[in-house]
Design a protein around this motif. Structure first.
Motif, PDB file in Angstrom:
ATOM      1  N   VAL A 145      73.369  66.817   6.199  1.00  0.00           N
ATOM      2  CA  VAL A 145      73.290  67.750   7.315  1.00  0.00           C
ATOM      3  C   VAL A 145      74.614  67.804   8.072  1.00  0.00           C
ATOM      4  O   VAL A 145      75.190  66.778   8.429  1.00  0.00           O
ATOM      5  N   THR A 146      75.075  69.032   8.274  1.00  0.00           N
ATOM      6  CA  THR A 146      76.232  69.328   9.114  1.00  0.00           C
ATOM      7  C   THR A 146      75.870  70.564   9.931  1.00  0.00           C
ATOM      8  O   THR A 146      74.836  71.200   9.689  1.00  0.00           O
ATOM      9  N   ASP A 147      76.729  70.941  10.863  1.00  0.00           N
ATOM     10  CA  ASP A 147      76.489  72.158  11.637  1.00  0.00           C
ATOM     11  C   ASP A 147      76.376  73.376  10.723  1.00  0.00           C
ATOM     12  O   ASP A 147      75.699  74.345  11.047  1.00  0.00           O
ATOM     13  N   ALA A 148      77.028  73.327   9.556  1.00  0.00           N
ATOM     14  CA  ALA A 148      77.005  74.449   8.614  1.00  0.00           C
ATOM     15  C   ALA A 148      75.603  74.699   8.049  1.00  0.00           C
ATOM     16  O   ALA A 148      75.331  75.782   7.540  1.00  0.00           O
ATOM     17  N   LEU A 149      74.703  73.713   8.145  1.00  0.00           N
ATOM     18  CA  LEU A 149      73.337  73.888   7.641  1.00  0.00           C
ATOM     19  C   LEU A 149      72.375  74.415   8.708  1.00  0.00           C
ATOM     20  O   LEU A 149      71.178  74.536   8.446  1.00  0.00           O
ATOM     21  N   ASP A 150      72.880  74.725   9.891  1.00  0.00           N
ATOM     22  CA  ASP A 150      72.016  75.242  10.946  1.00  0.00           C
ATOM     23  C   ASP A 150      71.340  76.521  10.482  1.00  0.00           C
ATOM     24  O   ASP A 150      72.012  77.481  10.074  1.00  0.00           O
ATOM     25  N   GLY A 151      70.005  76.522  10.465  1.00  0.00           N
ATOM     26  CA  GLY A 151      69.234  77.672  10.022  1.00  0.00           C
ATOM     27  C   GLY A 151      68.726  77.567   8.592  1.00  0.00           C
ATOM     28  O   GLY A 151      68.030  78.459   8.115  1.00  0.00           O
ATOM     29  N   LEU A 152      69.051  76.470   7.901  1.00  0.00           N
ATOM     30  CA  LEU A 152      68.596  76.278   6.525  1.00  0.00           C
ATOM     31  C   LEU A 152      67.078  76.376   6.433  1.00  0.00           C
ATOM     32  O   LEU A 152      66.366  75.863   7.297  1.00  0.00           O
ATOM     33  N   VAL A 153      66.598  77.032   5.381  1.00  0.00           N
ATOM     34  CA  VAL A 153      65.168  77.165   5.136  1.00  0.00           C
ATOM     35  C   VAL A 153      64.876  76.634   3.739  1.00  0.00           C
ATOM     36  O   VAL A 153      65.506  77.057   2.759  1.00  0.00           O
TER      37      VAL A 153
ATOM     38  N   GLY B 266      51.523  75.600   1.394  1.00  0.00           N
ATOM     39  CA  GLY B 266      50.512  76.497   1.944  1.00  0.00           C
ATOM     40  C   GLY B 266      51.036  77.477   2.975  1.00  0.00           C
ATOM     41  O   GLY B 266      50.298  78.328   3.455  1.00  0.00           O
ATOM     42  N   GLY B 267      52.314  77.369   3.346  1.00  0.00           N
ATOM     43  CA  GLY B 267      52.923  78.317   4.266  1.00  0.00           C
ATOM     44  C   GLY B 267      53.184  77.808   5.663  1.00  0.00           C
ATOM     45  O   GLY B 267      53.849  78.481   6.454  1.00  0.00           O
ATOM     46  N   THR B 268      52.670  76.635   6.016  1.00  0.00           N
ATOM     47  CA  THR B 268      52.909  76.088   7.350  1.00  0.00           C
ATOM     48  C   THR B 268      54.395  75.768   7.522  1.00  0.00           C
ATOM     49  O   THR B 268      54.992  75.105   6.675  1.00  0.00           O
ATOM     50  N   GLU B 269      54.974  76.254   8.612  1.00  0.00           N
ATOM     51  CA  GLU B 269      56.396  76.033   8.883  1.00  0.00           C
ATOM     52  C   GLU B 269      56.595  74.939   9.919  1.00  0.00           C
ATOM     53  O   GLU B 269      55.838  74.841  10.884  1.00  0.00           O
ATOM     54  N   HIS B 270      57.633  74.148   9.698  1.00  0.00           N
ATOM     55  CA  HIS B 270      58.053  73.115  10.641  1.00  0.00           C
ATOM     56  C   HIS B 270      59.540  73.325  10.896  1.00  0.00           C
ATOM     57  O   HIS B 270      60.338  73.230   9.967  1.00  0.00           O
ATOM     58  N   VAL B 271      59.897  73.630  12.135  1.00  0.00           N
ATOM     59  CA  VAL B 271      61.302  73.805  12.496  1.00  0.00           C
ATOM     60  C   VAL B 271      61.712  72.581  13.296  1.00  0.00           C
ATOM     61  O   VAL B 271      61.129  72.295  14.347  1.00  0.00           O
ATOM     62  N   VAL B 272      62.689  71.843  12.770  1.00  0.00           N
ATOM     63  CA  VAL B 272      63.118  70.621  13.441  1.00  0.00           C
ATOM     64  C   VAL B 272      64.633  70.577  13.531  1.00  0.00           C
ATOM     65  O   VAL B 272      65.342  71.168  12.712  1.00  0.00           O
ATOM     66  N   GLU B 273      65.120  69.865  14.531  1.00  0.00           N
ATOM     67  CA  GLU B 273      66.553  69.623  14.656  1.00  0.00           C
ATOM     68  C   GLU B 273      66.856  68.300  13.978  1.00  0.00           C
ATOM     69  O   GLU B 273      66.208  67.287  14.264  1.00  0.00           O
ATOM     70  N   VAL B 274      67.820  68.330  13.067  1.00  0.00           N
ATOM     71  CA  VAL B 274      68.196  67.143  12.303  1.00  0.00           C
ATOM     72  C   VAL B 274      69.638  66.791  12.648  1.00  0.00           C
ATOM     73  O   VAL B 274      70.530  67.648  12.543  1.00  0.00           O
ATOM     74  N   PRO B 275      69.889  65.557  13.057  1.00  0.00           N
ATOM     75  CA  PRO B 275      71.249  65.157  13.421  1.00  0.00           C
ATOM     76  C   PRO B 275      72.204  65.215  12.240  1.00  0.00           C
ATOM     77  O   PRO B 275      71.836  64.933  11.094  1.00  0.00           O
ATOM     78  N   ASN B 276      73.449  65.583  12.536  1.00  0.00           N
ATOM     79  CA  ASN B 276      74.490  65.562  11.520  1.00  0.00           C
ATOM     80  C   ASN B 276      74.615  64.155  10.945  1.00  0.00           C
ATOM     81  O   ASN B 276      74.447  63.162  11.651  1.00  0.00           O
ATOM     82  N   GLY B 277      74.911  64.099   9.650  1.00  0.00           N
ATOM     83  CA  GLY B 277      75.080  62.814   8.983  1.00  0.00           C
ATOM     84  C   GLY B 277      73.849  62.353   8.236  1.00  0.00           C
ATOM     85  O   GLY B 277      73.955  61.580   7.288  1.00  0.00           O
ATOM     86  N   LEU B 278      72.667  62.812   8.673  1.00  0.00           N
ATOM     87  CA  LEU B 278      71.455  62.508   7.924  1.00  0.00           C
ATOM     88  C   LEU B 278      71.360  63.485   6.755  1.00  0.00           C
ATOM     89  O   LEU B 278      72.132  64.427   6.665  1.00  0.00           O
ATOM     90  N   THR B 279      70.397  63.255   5.880  1.00  0.00           N
ATOM     91  CA  THR B 279      70.143  64.227   4.823  1.00  0.00           C
ATOM     92  C   THR B 279      68.951  65.090   5.213  1.00  0.00           C
ATOM     93  O   THR B 279      68.192  64.739   6.130  1.00  0.00           O
ATOM     94  N   VAL B 280      68.785  66.195   4.509  1.00  0.00           N
ATOM     95  CA  VAL B 280      67.638  67.058   4.748  1.00  0.00           C
ATOM     96  C   VAL B 280      66.345  66.278   4.482  1.00  0.00           C
ATOM     97  O   VAL B 280      65.344  66.443   5.177  1.00  0.00           O
ATOM     98  N   MET B 281      66.382  65.369   3.501  1.00  0.00           N
ATOM     99  CA  MET B 281      65.223  64.511   3.210  1.00  0.00           C
ATOM    100  C   MET B 281      64.921  63.593   4.385  1.00  0.00           C
ATOM    101  O   MET B 281      63.766  63.448   4.783  1.00  0.00           O
ATOM    102  N   GLU B 282      65.934  62.977   4.959  1.00  0.00           N
ATOM    103  CA  GLU B 282      65.719  62.083   6.100  1.00  0.00           C
ATOM    104  C   GLU B 282      65.167  62.845   7.298  1.00  0.00           C
ATOM    105  O   GLU B 282      64.339  62.323   8.044  1.00  0.00           O
ATOM    106  N   GLY B 283      65.601  64.084   7.469  1.00  0.00           N
ATOM    107  CA  GLY B 283      65.067  64.922   8.540  1.00  0.00           C
ATOM    108  C   GLY B 283      63.578  65.157   8.367  1.00  0.00           C
ATOM    109  O   GLY B 283      62.818  65.117   9.335  1.00  0.00           O
ATOM    110  N   ALA B 284      63.157  65.384   7.122  1.00  0.00           N
ATOM    111  CA  ALA B 284      61.723  65.571   6.844  1.00  0.00           C
ATOM    112  C   ALA B 284      60.973  64.275   7.080  1.00  0.00           C
ATOM    113  O   ALA B 284      59.922  64.262   7.727  1.00  0.00           O
TER     114      ALA B 284
END
Length: 107
Positions: free
Chosen positions: A91-99, A10-28
């Motif tokens: 997740v690594t520092d290289a994914l900083d800013g991923l959308v 629906g367009g709602t955005e969530h910006v979160v910091e995810v620790p390195n070593g986790l996956t993008v799924m685990e961050g969600a």
């Protein structure tokens, strides 16, 4: 740590910091982001953590392996270029800013 933007269907955005070593799924999951169900817990045995990666990020991510390709066949309206399973994106520092954007539903 990487700052990742999750966009609900629906367009709602969530910006979160995810620790390195986790996956993008685990961050969600850890941040209660709606739209990523992760039924298999990250084993790449379903497609319920499917997202569409922002076009700017497609070439910056590691390529899909065969198992991820197979599971994406079961995702809701997969896109050959943009669809990814968030359990396969470490997740690594290289994914900083991923959308990433969630599909209308997970199946």
């Amino acid at each position: 740590m990487a700052k990742i933007t999750y966009i609900e269907f629906g367009g709602t955005e969530h910006v979160v910091e995810v620790p390195n070593g986790l996956t993008v799924m685990e961050g969600a999951r850890d941040n209660n982001i709606p739209g990523i169900e992760a039924d298999c817990g990250g084993a790449c045995a379903c497609s319920t953590c499917h997202v569409y990666v922002h076009p700017d990020w497609i070439e910056k991510l590691p390529p899909k392996d065969d198992m991820e390709e197979d599971m994406l066949d079961f995702a809701f309206q997969p896109d050959a270029d943009r669809s990814r399973l968030t359990c396969q994106l470490k997740v690594t520092d290289a994914l900083d800013g991923l959308v990433v954007q969630m599909p209308e539903k997970q199946i």
